[in-house]
Design an enzyme around this catalytic site. Structure first.
Site, PDB file in Angstrom:
ATOM      1  N   TYR A 140      70.495  11.159   5.345  1.00 52.62           N
ATOM      2  CA  TYR A 140      69.997  12.006   6.418  1.00 52.62           C
ATOM      3  C   TYR A 140      69.551  11.146   7.604  1.00 52.62           C
ATOM      4  O   TYR A 140      69.748   9.939   7.604  1.00 52.62           O
ATOM      5  CB  TYR A 140      68.910  12.928   5.877  1.00 52.62           C
ATOM      6  CG  TYR A 140      69.441  13.835   4.785  1.00 52.62           C
ATOM      7  CD1 TYR A 140      70.581  14.611   4.991  1.00 52.62           C
ATOM      8  CD2 TYR A 140      68.851  13.883   3.528  1.00 52.62           C
ATOM      9  CE1 TYR A 140      71.101  15.422   3.993  1.00 52.62           C
ATOM     10  CE2 TYR A 140      69.361  14.687   2.523  1.00 52.62           C
ATOM     11  CZ  TYR A 140      70.495  15.457   2.755  1.00 52.62           C
ATOM     12  OH  TYR A 140      71.009  16.241   1.759  1.00 52.62           O
ATOM     13  N   ARG A 167      60.431   8.395   1.347  1.00 55.62           N
ATOM     14  CA  ARG A 167      61.547   8.334   0.386  1.00 55.62           C
ATOM     15  C   ARG A 167      62.665   7.500   0.991  1.00 55.62           C
ATOM     16  O   ARG A 167      63.038   7.684   2.157  1.00 55.62           O
ATOM     17  CB  ARG A 167      62.066   9.725   0.040  1.00 55.62           C
ATOM     18  CG  ARG A 167      63.080   9.656  -1.114  1.00 55.62           C
ATOM     19  CD  ARG A 167      63.348  10.991  -1.767  1.00 55.62           C
ATOM     20  NE  ARG A 167      63.529  10.807  -3.212  1.00 55.62           N
ATOM     21  CZ  ARG A 167      63.987  11.736  -4.032  1.00 55.62           C
ATOM     22  NH1 ARG A 167      64.317  12.933  -3.570  1.00 55.62           N
ATOM     23  NH2 ARG A 167      64.104  11.496  -5.317  1.00 55.62           N
ATOM     24  N   CYS A 206      66.266  21.006  -2.922  1.00 52.46           N
ATOM     25  CA  CYS A 206      66.681  22.039  -1.976  1.00 52.46           C
ATOM     26  C   CYS A 206      67.207  23.263  -2.724  1.00 52.46           C
ATOM     27  O   CYS A 206      67.988  23.141  -3.666  1.00 52.46           O
ATOM     28  CB  CYS A 206      67.751  21.498  -1.038  1.00 52.46           C
ATOM     29  SG  CYS A 206      67.120  20.250   0.106  1.00 52.46           S
ATOM     30  N   ARG A 263      66.260  17.774 -11.544  1.00 51.58           N
ATOM     31  CA  ARG A 263      67.094  18.627 -12.390  1.00 51.58           C
ATOM     32  C   ARG A 263      66.503  18.801 -13.788  1.00 51.58           C
ATOM     33  O   ARG A 263      66.615  19.871 -14.386  1.00 51.58           O
ATOM     34  CB  ARG A 263      68.514  18.063 -12.457  1.00 51.58           C
ATOM     35  CG  ARG A 263      69.341  18.450 -11.237  1.00 51.58           C
ATOM     36  CD  ARG A 263      70.643  17.703 -11.152  1.00 51.58           C
ATOM     37  NE  ARG A 263      70.458  16.372 -10.585  1.00 51.58           N
ATOM     38  CZ  ARG A 263      71.449  15.624 -10.108  1.00 51.58           C
ATOM     39  NH1 ARG A 263      72.690  16.073 -10.141  1.00 51.58           N
ATOM     40  NH2 ARG A 263      71.208  14.428  -9.607  1.00 51.58           N
ATOM     41  N   GLN A 308      57.983  17.359   1.681  1.00 50.92           N
ATOM     42  CA  GLN A 308      58.883  16.359   2.254  1.00 50.92           C
ATOM     43  C   GLN A 308      59.325  16.821   3.637  1.00 50.92           C
ATOM     44  O   GLN A 308      59.916  17.894   3.787  1.00 50.92           O
ATOM     45  CB  GLN A 308      60.102  16.164   1.357  1.00 50.92           C
ATOM     46  CG  GLN A 308      61.042  15.056   1.830  1.00 50.92           C
ATOM     47  CD  GLN A 308      62.285  14.958   0.966  1.00 50.92           C
ATOM     48  OE1 GLN A 308      63.128  15.851   0.995  1.00 50.92           O
ATOM     49  NE2 GLN A 308      62.408  13.884   0.201  1.00 50.92           N
ATOM     50  N   ALA A 332      63.125  19.266   0.940  1.00 51.43           N
ATOM     51  CA  ALA A 332      63.350  18.789   2.296  1.00 51.43           C
ATOM     52  C   ALA A 332      63.113  19.924   3.290  1.00 51.43           C
ATOM     53  O   ALA A 332      63.793  20.943   3.274  1.00 51.43           O
ATOM     54  CB  ALA A 332      64.781  18.257   2.435  1.00 51.43           C
ATOM     55  N   PRO A 370      61.598  16.643  -4.631  1.00 52.60           N
ATOM     56  CA  PRO A 370      62.097  17.746  -3.793  1.00 52.60           C
ATOM     57  C   PRO A 370      63.473  18.213  -4.252  1.00 52.60           C
ATOM     58  O   PRO A 370      64.344  17.399  -4.544  1.00 52.60           O
ATOM     59  CB  PRO A 370      62.168  17.111  -2.398  1.00 52.60           C
ATOM     60  CG  PRO A 370      61.267  15.927  -2.452  1.00 52.60           C
ATOM     61  CD  PRO A 370      61.326  15.431  -3.849  1.00 52.60           C
ATOM     62  N   LEU A 372      67.871  10.188 -13.540  1.00 49.35           N
ATOM     63  CA  LEU A 372      68.234  10.522 -14.914  1.00 49.35           C
ATOM     64  C   LEU A 372      67.162  10.065 -15.907  1.00 49.35           C
ATOM     65  O   LEU A 372      67.445   9.405 -16.900  1.00 49.35           O
ATOM     66  CB  LEU A 372      69.613   9.947 -15.260  1.00 49.35           C
ATOM     67  CG  LEU A 372      70.469  10.788 -16.233  1.00 49.35           C
ATOM     68  CD1 LEU A 372      70.692  12.184 -15.690  1.00 49.35           C
ATOM     69  CD2 LEU A 372      71.786  10.119 -16.528  1.00 49.35           C
TER      70      LEU A 372
END
Length: 389
Positions: A188, A236, A27, A330, A101, A59, A25, A307
């Site tokens: 969160y 998660r 955002c 990413r 998610q 999310a 996910p 990564l």
């Protein structure tokens, strides 16, 4: 040639993923009133065309006050279903399993979009049309320096949040998603209940590890009860808090064992979100060892992140049994075709590209192999046609 482990299918309940590469996910902070449109269709659809086995929507707020920012995707209202249904249908039609998610930001809600600055939305810095709101959390612990204290949820209010997760799961099913993920990571709401740094409650939902786990487990159990038996449910987690004094890997392994007993099918293993800095090893694949430990000690499939940037690296994660899935975010934004590039690198073939592109790319590659690499400086390098007899 033996199919690389990364490219082999994985079956969870009644759903078979075509490979082990997932889009985590991400955002985007760019919708109004939680409703997705063309941007998200293109943003997420390109990952299906890029060959990923699982594509997960960012999310998605189960309540309006559970959004991270005013620009977050939502599923607290039936009017938000059609846009997400369009995305789920496209993903499925083009070979990816659609996932979503379900999230509540808790004390991290009401934050500015990243490009608008850091910190909370206020009357002074709000965009036109945005209205700041008071976040809720496990306890009245500010989530950062300069942040206001959130409203600590009462037990009655917690029941409302739990039912909001259930209602959002039902809407996700209506929209056509085949995998649901409950977000209990990154600082969160559910993570705030789990962490001793943010859970200061003195009732049955605070104090001991078992008490801190209670509300997240109640939410997951309620979602599992309405999510169909033949569809996978994922959770998660942040394996560790950013600071060493917070949640430990041992805490998360205990949580994962409890999730397994509730019928959770896989753990999406991330880290951090609570506490300043990152007081743990950092580098390529730095969170993969957490996924490996949870997989081994809790006996549940895991999804590794952190990564992962190279096909051989991703293949090694799965082939060595450290995780069952590898998720990138990413890296996928930088290269939406990461999955087909990985398949090409691991097998040397083009058949994983969509049919609209594969044959053309293969013929182009054959020509380039004959010509050799372009070295310049002249931009033109051609072969002369053979002389006619």
């Amino acid at each position: 040639m033996t199919t690389p482990q990364l490219l082999q299918p994985l079956t969870l309940r009644g759903v078979t993923l075509p490979n082990r590469l997932a889009v985590a996910p991400m955002c985007q902070y760019c919708v109004t009133d939680g409703v997705v449109g063309d941007y998200h269709l293109v943003h997420l659809g390109r990952f299906a065309l890029g060959g990923f086995g699982l594509v997960m929507v960012e999310a998605t707020g189960v309540t309006a006050d559970g959004r991270i920012s005013p620009g977050d995707v939502g599923l607290w209202d039936d009017g938000q279903v059609p846009g997400l249904a369009r995305i789920a249908a496209f993903l499925r039609a083009h070979g990816s399993v659609p996932a979503i998610q379900l999230a509540h930001a808790g004390g991290k809600a009401n934050t500015l979009r990243p490009w608008d600055g850091n910190g909370q939305v206020t009357a002074e810095n709000a965009r036109p049309g945005d209205e700041p709101w008071t976040p809720v959390a496990a306890s009245a612990v500010p989530m950062g320096e300069g942040w206001s204290a959130p409203h600590p949820l009462t037990v009655e209010e917690m029941a409302g949040v739990r039912e909001a997760f259930v209602a959002a799961a039902r809407r996700a099913l209506t929209a056509g998603f085949q995998v649901a993920e409950v977000h209990a990571a990154h600082g969160y709401l559910l993570n705030q209940f789990l962490s001793p740094l943010t859970n200061r409650r003195d009732d049955e939902y605070g104090g001991s590890r078992e008490n801190r786990m209670r509300f997240p487990l109640e939410v997951v159990a309620a979602v599992r009860a309405v999510w169909p038996e033949d569809l996978p449910l994922v959770v998660r987690v942040s394996a560790v808090d950013a600071t060493a004094e917070g949640t430990t890997l041992a805490d998360t392994i205990a949580f994962a064992r409890a999730l397994k007993t509730l019928g959770v099918d896989a753990i999406d293993v991330s880290g951090g979100g609570i506490g300043g800095g990152w007081e743990h090893p950092l580098g390529y694949g730095y969170q993969v060892p957490f996924a490996a430990a949870i997989r081994e000690q809790a006996g549940i499939p895991t999804m590794a992140v952190g990564l992962v940037v190279d096909p051989q690296q991703a293949e090694a994660v799965v082939a060595t049994g450290q995780a069952d899935l590898v998720a990138v975010a990413r890296e996928a934004q930088d290269d939406p075709n990461f999955a087909v590039h990985a398949a090409r690198a691991l097998t040397g073939g083009y058949d994983t590209y969509p049919v609209q592109a594969g044959p053309r790319l293969a013929s182009r590659e054959r020509l380039m192999e004959r010509l050799g690499p372009w070295t310049g400086p002249d931009p033109v390098r051609v072969e002369q046609p053979a002389a006619q007899a």
